[in-house]
Design a protein around this motif. Structure first.
Motif, mmCIF file in Angstrom:
data_model
loop_
_atom_site.group_PDB
_atom_site.id
_atom_site.type_symbol
_atom_site.label_atom_id
_atom_site.label_comp_id
_atom_site.label_asym_id
_atom_site.label_seq_id
_atom_site.Cartn_x
_atom_site.Cartn_y
_atom_site.Cartn_z
ATOM 1 N N GLY A 69 0.783 -1.232 0.000
ATOM 2 C CA GLY A 69 0.000 0.000 0.000
ATOM 3 C C GLY A 69 0.808 1.272 0.000
ATOM 4 N N ALA A 70 2.143 1.195 -0.001
ATOM 5 C CA ALA A 70 2.958 2.411 0.076
ATOM 6 C C ALA A 70 2.748 3.308 -1.143
ATOM 7 C CB ALA A 70 4.435 2.039 0.223
ATOM 8 N N ALA A 71 2.634 2.705 -2.331
ATOM 9 C CA ALA A 71 2.470 3.520 -3.547
ATOM 10 C C ALA A 71 1.153 4.297 -3.507
ATOM 11 C CB ALA A 71 2.527 2.619 -4.781
ATOM 12 N N ILE A 72 0.071 3.627 -3.082
ATOM 13 C CA ILE A 72 -1.225 4.296 -2.994
ATOM 14 C C ILE A 72 -1.195 5.392 -1.932
ATOM 15 C CG2 ILE A 72 -3.667 3.969 -2.468
ATOM 16 C CD1 ILE A 72 -2.758 2.883 -5.160
ATOM 17 N N MET A 73 -0.503 5.118 -0.832
ATOM 18 C CA MET A 73 -0.408 6.134 0.220
ATOM 19 C C MET A 73 0.342 7.364 -0.267
ATOM 20 S SD MET A 73 -0.027 4.367 3.934
ATOM 21 C CE MET A 73 -0.300 5.981 4.643
ATOM 22 N N THR A 74 1.332 7.148 -1.131
ATOM 23 C CA THR A 74 2.071 8.290 -1.668
ATOM 24 C C THR A 74 1.159 9.145 -2.537
ATOM 25 O OG1 THR A 74 4.068 6.927 -1.684
ATOM 26 C CG2 THR A 74 4.134 8.965 -2.945
ATOM 27 N N LEU A 75 0.367 8.500 -3.395
ATOM 28 C CA LEU A 75 -0.597 9.243 -4.197
ATOM 29 C C LEU A 75 -1.607 9.965 -3.299
ATOM 30 C CD1 LEU A 75 -1.329 6.620 -7.007
ATOM 31 C CD2 LEU A 75 -0.107 8.774 -7.282
ATOM 32 N N ALA A 76 -2.009 9.274 -2.218
ATOM 33 C CA ALA A 76 -2.974 9.874 -1.289
ATOM 34 C C ALA A 76 -2.379 11.103 -0.602
ATOM 35 C CB ALA A 76 -3.401 8.850 -0.240
ATOM 36 N N GLY A 77 -1.076 11.076 -0.319
ATOM 37 C CA GLY A 77 -0.424 12.229 0.296
ATOM 38 C C GLY A 77 -0.568 13.466 -0.556
ATOM 39 N N GLY A 78 -0.414 13.293 -1.883
ATOM 40 C CA GLY A 78 -0.606 14.425 -2.776
ATOM 41 C C GLY A 78 -2.063 14.825 -2.897
ATOM 42 N N ALA A 79 -2.956 13.818 -2.929
ATOM 43 C CA ALA A 79 -4.377 14.090 -3.111
ATOM 44 C C ALA A 79 -4.972 14.872 -1.943
ATOM 45 C CB ALA A 79 -5.134 12.773 -3.304
ATOM 46 N N PHE A 80 -4.532 14.582 -0.707
ATOM 47 C CA PHE A 80 -5.159 15.181 0.469
ATOM 48 C C PHE A 80 -4.363 16.331 1.091
ATOM 49 C CE2 PHE A 80 -6.973 10.813 0.541
ATOM 50 C CZ PHE A 80 -8.291 11.173 0.287
ATOM 51 N N PHE A 81 -3.037 16.350 0.842
ATOM 52 C CA PHE A 81 -2.217 17.376 1.498
ATOM 53 C C PHE A 81 -1.546 18.329 0.524
ATOM 54 C CE2 PHE A 81 -1.976 13.620 4.368
ATOM 55 C CZ PHE A 81 -2.726 14.134 5.407
ATOM 56 N N GLY A 82 -1.645 18.027 -0.765
ATOM 57 C CA GLY A 82 -1.009 18.900 -1.738
ATOM 58 C C GLY A 82 0.477 18.625 -1.854
ATOM 59 N N ASN A 83 1.121 19.350 -2.762
ATOM 60 C CA ASN A 83 2.535 19.100 -3.031
ATOM 61 C C ASN A 83 3.434 19.389 -1.830
ATOM 62 O OD1 ASN A 83 2.971 17.979 -5.581
ATOM 63 N ND2 ASN A 83 2.478 19.922 -6.590
ATOM 64 N N LEU A 84 3.209 20.505 -1.138
ATOM 65 C CA LEU A 84 4.112 20.912 -0.069
ATOM 66 C C LEU A 84 4.034 19.973 1.132
ATOM 67 C CD1 LEU A 84 6.157 22.896 1.029
ATOM 68 C CD2 LEU A 84 4.260 24.330 1.846
ATOM 69 N N TYR A 85 2.871 19.899 1.749
ATOM 70 C CA TYR A 85 2.732 19.045 2.933
ATOM 71 C C TYR A 85 2.842 17.563 2.566
ATOM 72 C CZ TYR A 85 1.211 23.176 5.515
ATOM 73 O OH TYR A 85 1.166 24.404 6.117
ATOM 74 N N GLY A 86 2.302 17.187 1.413
ATOM 75 C CA GLY A 86 2.370 15.784 0.990
ATOM 76 C C GLY A 86 3.803 15.331 0.783
ATOM 77 N N LEU A 87 4.579 16.181 0.079
ATOM 78 C CA LEU A 87 5.977 15.829 -0.168
ATOM 79 C C LEU A 87 6.757 15.743 1.142
ATOM 80 C CD1 LEU A 87 8.265 15.304 -2.188
ATOM 81 C CD2 LEU A 87 8.617 17.779 -2.322
ATOM 82 N N ALA A 88 6.542 16.701 2.049
ATOM 83 C CA ALA A 88 7.255 16.690 3.330
ATOM 84 C C ALA A 88 6.903 15.443 4.132
ATOM 85 C CB ALA A 88 6.911 17.953 4.117
#
Length: 718
Positions: A69-88
């Motif tokens: 599930g790590a790959a989906i969680m990475t996509l979810a990080g961008g979907a819910f937190f945006g580039n800045l917070y998701g990337l961090a």
């Protein structure tokens, strides 16, 4: 296992069981996240800090325990937190989780591996100490293996945690950004028209192109690192410099000249290398003389009077040299100069990755530069450090051809292909041969049934085969040469006139000055090569015996194609060497020819297989020539006609094998061989009959039973 390790294993097992039992992996799917996107996004807006920290914690847990599930969680990080917070969040959490997985693997397994495989682990650790950071960065940027395997595998090495953490963070950052950015676009899909938005298409284009871009980035970084401290020449004398005029060097130079590159070939001795001068050509000439002697000695097999053979060894060796002279023009400097190759008689050593110092045989010295350099210096017989052996003036496959008198009593050390071929030849020519082999059978790389046939023939031809004998000492007693061998705890005395050593080969690397450019050789002298045949530097290649792992002329020629093409065009595309279908032949009588897997290898690799056998005593041509001995054994995928490996033991085995080699190379099964017309009576019919044996074993019994009833009904019988 100590209590701490056991406790940790139980904790991990419990978490994994909970994850599986409650189907938590189904929560980590793109469909589920899309379905609950609005509700999750609303909660995140009200609890941003808690959401980011909680998300990062779950991400750490997933990566630390290698849960899916790590790959989906990475996509979810961008979907819910945006580039800045998701990337961090993703970059920190993935690094922490990977580091924890790294530590878990080290804590649970490293000590066990070190105790069981100390030498292998120490060798890996030396490589990690030297190039570990770059290797890890390569795996992170261009993931050859899944990330969780990288975490676990690196934990078993001696890499420092801080190195692992910062390299992982830095190397994963570009990929993390690409995935998080793609997630921001996925999260904005409201309708089918959104799928065609430029932003979304760009994000997925980056996702698709990232592995390719990362590959070029890694190649650039590796190149910068490996060439650090070296000054590349502004211009070059040659496109390709080839060191060594054996099979690998000749093919490399030929290919370079064929594509109109400027090529030079440097050889300090004779062109043609071992194969022409001391290996394939002279040994097969000697074997043919030995076979003729055996035919005369046993002419009664053909209805003729048997003839006592009086071998004139000088005339036999003169014939061998004459055959070498007939083949020599094919590999001569004159021929290659006509092809456009500059042939240089001399010895080369490295000055830099692009420059060689050449010491000409006439005493001159010069320096030559080239964009690419190929090392094809071949090998030589290995002489083991057995006490007293040097004083016996031992024969090898190199100096054997200087003999003028046939040894009356010949001791052969080694039961491999070279030792077996020469032992059989000398026995048939009239020498009393004792063959000593440390192992429990001859031709140890072949299956036991193959070795048994060869041993039986050797003993029938008068060879005294001594298995499980290890040469321990050589000396002279009362003017007689004597070898002492260890056998089952006893010391065995073997008198002899001359000893032939055939205990393997070592690569020719001395004098090349490889240490100047940082290339370390393996214990047997070979240089480590990548799958594009390059040696440490992207512009330096090796092929043939000096590269291994095979020591065949045809293997050297095969490798030479990759070395030459990659050396000339590797900046645009690199080809990876393919060893999947590598045939070889031991030219004893009977011949032993094999391609692909043996039974022993299939078992060792855990590969399921079926065996089909065909006895050559059933072949009409073999019966007609009074050589009806041996067999064909074919390994196939269970229930299918796909060939996994074939061995042919018998007369003309090398020629029979060619059909199976062609079939394996081009994915043809036994049904295709069976459906091919073979002229009668020929040795190659045996391939068809072997295929027929497979077909009979896989006959559709139910269909045949129904056909039997059909034919009976059509006869009008009730």
């Amino acid at each position: 296992m100590n209590r701490r390790k056991l406790f940790l294993l139980l904790v991990i097992a419990a978490i994994v069981m909970v994850f599986i039992s409650f189907d938590l992996h189904r929560l980590l799917t793109l469909e589920n996240l899309q379905q609950h996107r609005e509700a999750i996004a609303g909660w995140i807006d009200q609890n941003l800090v808690v959401a980011v920290v909680g998300y990062a914690g779950v991400y750490v847990l997933v990566t630390a325990l290698s849960l899916p599930g790590a790959a989906i969680m990475t996509l979810a990080g961008g979907a819910f937190f945006g580039n800045l917070y998701g990337l961090a969040a993703v970059s920190v959490a993935s690094t922490v989780g990977a580091s924890l997985a790294f530590l878990i693997a080290r804590f649970l397994l490293r000590d066990t591996l070190r105790s069981r495989y100390r030498q292998t682990v120490e060798k890996i650790d030396r490589g990690i100490e030297k190039d570990g950071a770059l290797y890890l960065a390569t795996l992170r940027l261009v993931p050859v293996f899944p990330f969780f395997l990288i975490n676990l595998a690196m934990g078993l090495t001696a890499m420092k945690l801080r190195t692992y953490a910062w390299v992982s963070w830095l190397a994963m950052l570009p990929g993390t950004f690409v995935y998080v950015n793609a997630g921001t676009q996925v999260g904005q899909i409201q309708s089918t028209s959104d799928i065609l938005s430029g932003e979304l298409l760009l994000s997925f284009a980056l996702l698709a192109l990232f592995p390719l871009l990362a590959k070029y980035l890694v190649a650039f970084l590796r190149s910068r690192k490996v060439y650090a401290g070296w000054q590349k020449p502004a211009h070059f004398d040659y496109n390709l410099l080839v060191i060594g005029g054996g099979a690998g060097g000749l093919v490399s130079a030929y290919i370079g000249a064929a594509v109109k590159a400027k090529v030079a070939l440097i050889e300090k001795h004779k062109m043609g290398g071992d194969c022409l001068n001391t290996g394939c050509v002279p040994s097969k000439a000697l074997i043919r003389s030995a076979k003729a002697a055996d035919t005369l000695r046993h002419a009664d097999r053909y209805g003729l009077e048997s003839v006592p053979v009086q071998a004139s060894f000088k005339r036999i060796m003169s014939r061998v040299k004459n055959i070498i002279a007939q083949v020599e023009p094919h590999d001569s400097p004159e021929r290659y100069q006509q092809l456009g190759v500059d042939c240089i008689a001399g010895e080369a050593s490295f000055v830099s990755p692009w420059e060689l110092e050449v010491r000409h045989n006439d005493g001159r010295t010069e320096r030559l530069t080239a964009r690419s350099i190929i090392v094809a210096t071949g090998g030589k017989p290995a002489l083991p450090p057995i006490p007293g052996l040097d004083a016996m003036a031992p024969l090898t496959s190199d100096n054997l051809w200087d003999l003028q008198e046939q040894p009356q009593r010949l001791l052969v050390l080694g039961g491999g292909p070279i030792g077996s071929e020469l032992a059989h030849a000398f026995a048939r020519l009239g020498s009393q041969v004792v063959q000593v082999e440390r192992g429990d059978r001859l031709l140890a790389r072949e299956d036991g049934d193959v070795s048994a046939v060869v041993k039986a023939q050797f003993e029938a031809d008068g060879i005294d085969v001594r298995l499980q004998h290890a040469a321990a000492e050589f000396c002279v007693e009362d003017g007689e040469k004597v070898a002492y061998c260890d056998h089952n705890g006893e010391r065995v005395r073997i008198p002899f006139d001359q000893v032939l050593v055939a205990l393997g080969r070592a690569a020719n690397t001395s004098g090349l000055n490889l240490e100047r450019i940082g290339v370390e050789t393996l214990p047997n002298g070979t240089v480590p090569v990548d799958d594009d045949m390059s040696v440490r530097f992207p512009n330096i290649f090796a092929c043939g015996d000096v590269a291994g792992p095979y020591q065949f002329t045809h293997a050297a020629a095969h490798q030479a194609w990759y070395a030459a093409v990659n050396g000339l065009f590797g900046q645009f595309k690199r080809f990876r060497v393919d060893y999947r279908v590598m045939p070889w032949v031991t030219f004893t009588s009977p011949e032993v020819a094999r391609v692909g897997l043996s039974e022993a290898e299939a078992k060792a690799q855990g590969i399921d297989y079926e065996v089909t056998r065909y006895g050559l005593d059933d072949l009409d041509r073999a019966i007609a020539e009074s050589e009806a001995q041996g067999f064909i054994k074919v390994l196939t995928v269970p229930g299918k006609d796909k060939i996994l490996g074939t061995v042919v033991v018998g007369s003309h085995g090398a020629e029979i094998l060619a059909e199976f080699t062609l079939a394996m190379k081009h994915g043809l099964g036994l049904n295709k061989i069976l459906g091919t017309i073979h002229p009668y009576p020929t040795w190659n019919e045996s391939a068809k009959y072997a295929a027929g044996e497979w077909k009979r074993a896989h006959a559709p019994d139910r269909v045949l039973a129904m056909l039997s009833k059909l034919h009976a009904w059509r006869l009008g019988k009730r």
